[in-house]
Design an enzyme around this catalytic site. Sequence first.
Site, PDB file in Angstrom:
ATOM      1  N   ASP A 119       0.873  -1.158   0.000  1.00 12.74           N
ATOM      2  CA  ASP A 119       0.000   0.000   0.000  1.00 12.74           C
ATOM      3  C   ASP A 119       0.916   1.215   0.000  1.00 12.74           C
ATOM      4  OD1 ASP A 119      -2.316   1.608   0.501  1.00 12.74           O
ATOM      5  OD2 ASP A 119      -3.178  -0.050   1.646  1.00 12.74           O
ATOM      6  N   ASP A 343     -12.479  -0.399   5.045  1.00 16.04           N
ATOM      7  CA  ASP A 343     -13.316   0.786   5.272  1.00 16.04           C
ATOM      8  C   ASP A 343     -14.803   0.484   5.113  1.00 16.04           C
ATOM      9  OD1 ASP A 343     -11.072   2.352   5.572  1.00 16.04           O
ATOM     10  OD2 ASP A 343     -11.232   3.323   3.614  1.00 16.04           O
TER      11      ASP A 343
HETATM   12  C1  LIG Z   1      -9.855   1.615   1.302  1.00 17.38           C
HETATM   13  C2  LIG Z   1      -8.778   2.455   1.844  1.00 17.38           C
HETATM   14  O1  LIG Z   1      -7.619   2.155   1.670  1.00 17.38           O
HETATM   15  N1  LIG Z   1      -9.097   3.509   2.526  1.00 17.38           N
HETATM   16  C3  LIG Z   1      -8.132   4.420   3.102  1.00 17.38           C
HETATM   17  C4  LIG Z   1      -8.150   5.684   2.324  1.00 17.38           C
HETATM   18  O2  LIG Z   1      -7.272   6.610   2.843  1.00 17.38           O
HETATM   19  C5  LIG Z   1      -7.515   6.970   4.174  1.00 17.38           C
HETATM   20  C6  LIG Z   1      -6.436   7.934   4.556  1.00 17.38           C
HETATM   21  O3  LIG Z   1      -5.178   7.454   4.193  1.00 17.38           O
HETATM   22  C7  LIG Z   1      -7.557   5.755   5.085  1.00 17.38           C
HETATM   23  O4  LIG Z   1      -8.016   6.129   6.348  1.00 17.38           O
HETATM   24  C8  LIG Z   1      -8.485   4.712   4.520  1.00 17.38           C
HETATM   25  O5  LIG Z   1      -8.442   3.532   5.285  1.00 17.38           O
END
Ligand SMILES: CC(=O)N[C@H]1CO[C@H](CO)[C@@H](O)[C@@H]1O
Length: 563
Positions: A119, A343
């Site tokens: 990531d 998320d």
């Molecule tokens: C799906 C995902 O990776 N969401 C991330 C998007 O970015 C924010 C900030 O870096 C994260 O909090 C999320 O988890």
Amino acid sequence: MRKVQPLLLFAAVAAMVGATAGQLAWWESGVIYQIYPRSFKDSDGDGVGDLNGVIEKLDYLQSLGVAAIWLSPIYKSPMADYGYDISDYREIDPLFGTMEDFEALLEGAHQRDIKVILDFVPNHSSDEHEWFIASSDPTHENYEKYKDYYVWVDAKEDGSVPNNWPTQFDQQTAWEWNEARQQYYLHQFHIKQPDLNYRNPEVLAEMQDNLRFWLDKGVDGYRMDAVTFLVEAEGFPDGVPGDIDQPYMHQPESYVIVQEFRAVVDEYDNRTMITESYGTVDQILGYYGNETNPGADFSFNFLLITDVNASSTAADFAEVIGNWIDIVDERGVWSNWVIGNHDQHRVASRFSPDLVDGMNMLVTLLPGTAVTYNGEEIGMEDNYNMTCEIATDPAGCWDGVTLGNSRDPERTPFQWDNSTNAGFSTANETWLPVNENYVTLNAEAQEEAGRSHLKTYRQLVALREEPAVQTGVTAVNSSAQVIAFSRTADDGTEVVVAVNVGDRPDVVDLYEMLGLSQRSFVISAASVSSIRQPGGPADPGLLVFSPHESVTLISTPVELEEY
Ligand SMILES: CC(=O)N[C@H]1CO[C@H](CO)[C@@H](O)[C@@H]1O
Ligand SMILES: *[C@@H]1O[C@H](CO)[C@@H](O)[C@H](O)[C@H]1NC(C)=O
Ligand SMILES: *[C@@H]1O[C@H](CO)[C@@H](O)[C@H](O)[C@H]1NC(C)=O
Ligand SMILES: *[C@@H]1O[C@H](CO)[C@@H](O)[C@H](O)[C@H]1NC(C)=O
Ligand SMILES: *[C@@H]1O[C@H](CO)[C@@H](O)[C@H](O)[C@H]1NC(C)=O
Ligand SMILES: [Ca+2]
Ligand SMILES: [Ca+2]
């Protein structure tokens, strides 16, 4: 008798990529499995998952048949956003292990023919990154070098914030006052996640070098976080609340930055780059770049997360799926499907536990790359049995009492077996509570059961080897309750998926619905509660579906039919 809707489409997916199955890249043909390392497996008993935990589970990952694992961030971080706030892009956080552990994981994965995708979080660093420490302190010895690494803006004349931009977490202002500089800095997420300034070419160059650091170590690519927010509109104008176009989202310059990252990934052989962005289809497609300046190999297609839900009808599903396939085909870009991540609420909780297999069928067998969030292969459920004292996701618990938008319920530990803490950890307390349903809902139990989500998932991943699934032509249609699609290979082999997303029974004629050839079919996978057995015969002309039942069929070879 039964009214059948007209075929939505016959998308020429094979023609679109101009490739046969053997020619697809690994990131096209395979399944990418997302690991949220904090919650996957804890090797040292501190209650938090780690890299050695992932190493312990490499055989499990191999048994799934996935082509690659994508690790949510493992870099050094104060963990204000559980790793999405990075204080050193080139170090492993001690909570997860050491660089040696990472190298061992990379080697162990590669030995098993599993690629490793990291990531990358380019929009912001942690406020504890040395760049921000220098940038936010005019007396710092490196202030001059770093002063423009972040988005610093003067207050308005009355001292108020520069504009009305909100954070993505709590909808409060995205600006934080800094006494030392007498300026505001932008943070589109947490206060501890200051936005980097991509209008400064040095920032881009440094981040490109950070990409090379891990590519040199042998990682197979990146999944780029939150590219939506990379660059902001010049002049920092107010946004119109509720508008799909916001001055802090999807700016043309953000597409260019993605192309600049891509150029680095292309310095290496056989690596991939995937981008994460929520938006309109056009906004999302922008991250693919173009022929002269390629961007992502694919930009996440979140439609199964954002555009369908438990009340969607089969026709809603068919429309959402069909539209995406048409657009991807028209634009000549590579498709992909995903239905969960760290998320989003768990599939079993968002739709229904009965629909876990059906949803996995859609994700794995629709055209393009499939991405699975860890735990979806066993149908894990959200865990709401926690208080705000435990649940510390910055996106939730704004009032300190209600979980609200907290993402913790879908982040609880992986349920391996029915021992203490579901076999995740030997700690007295795990970082988030294990779902109490682990006693029956766990990977080991599903391994032992005759039929299970896990076994169905493996069958689906294996079915992706079929040329029909790799590059076949797709047709999509729906009945009152059932969403169905077929994938047809050059040699005529047909793979058919039918999912009853409704809570009523339905009878369908898939020959008619999908325009199938008049061949015989066998069941290749069926939802756990289905009366149909994988390997058993099926008559696509008269399939009676119970509520939430789903099946995958494959045509039998023509030679067999002649007997
Ligand atoms: C799906 C995902 O990776 N969401 C991330 C998007 O970015 C924010 C900030 O870096 C994260 O909090 C999320 O988890
Ligand atoms: C491709 O993208 C680049 C940068 O975004 C742009 O300058 C160029 O005009 C585009 N080329 C085509 C053929 O669209
Ligand atoms: C790319 O990866 C695939 C799958 O692992 C492999 O077969 C191929 O040889 C690799 N190509 C290069 C140029 O390394
Ligand atoms: C669920 O999805 C349907 C379309 O599929 C939409 O009309 C409806 O508003 C959505 N409901 C919720 C609660 O999001
Ligand atoms: C909720 O969590 C507490 C503490 O972790 C546990 O004792 C209890 O059994 C859980 N209840 C349910 C319904 O899961
Ligand atoms: Ca640990
Ligand atoms: Ca930004």
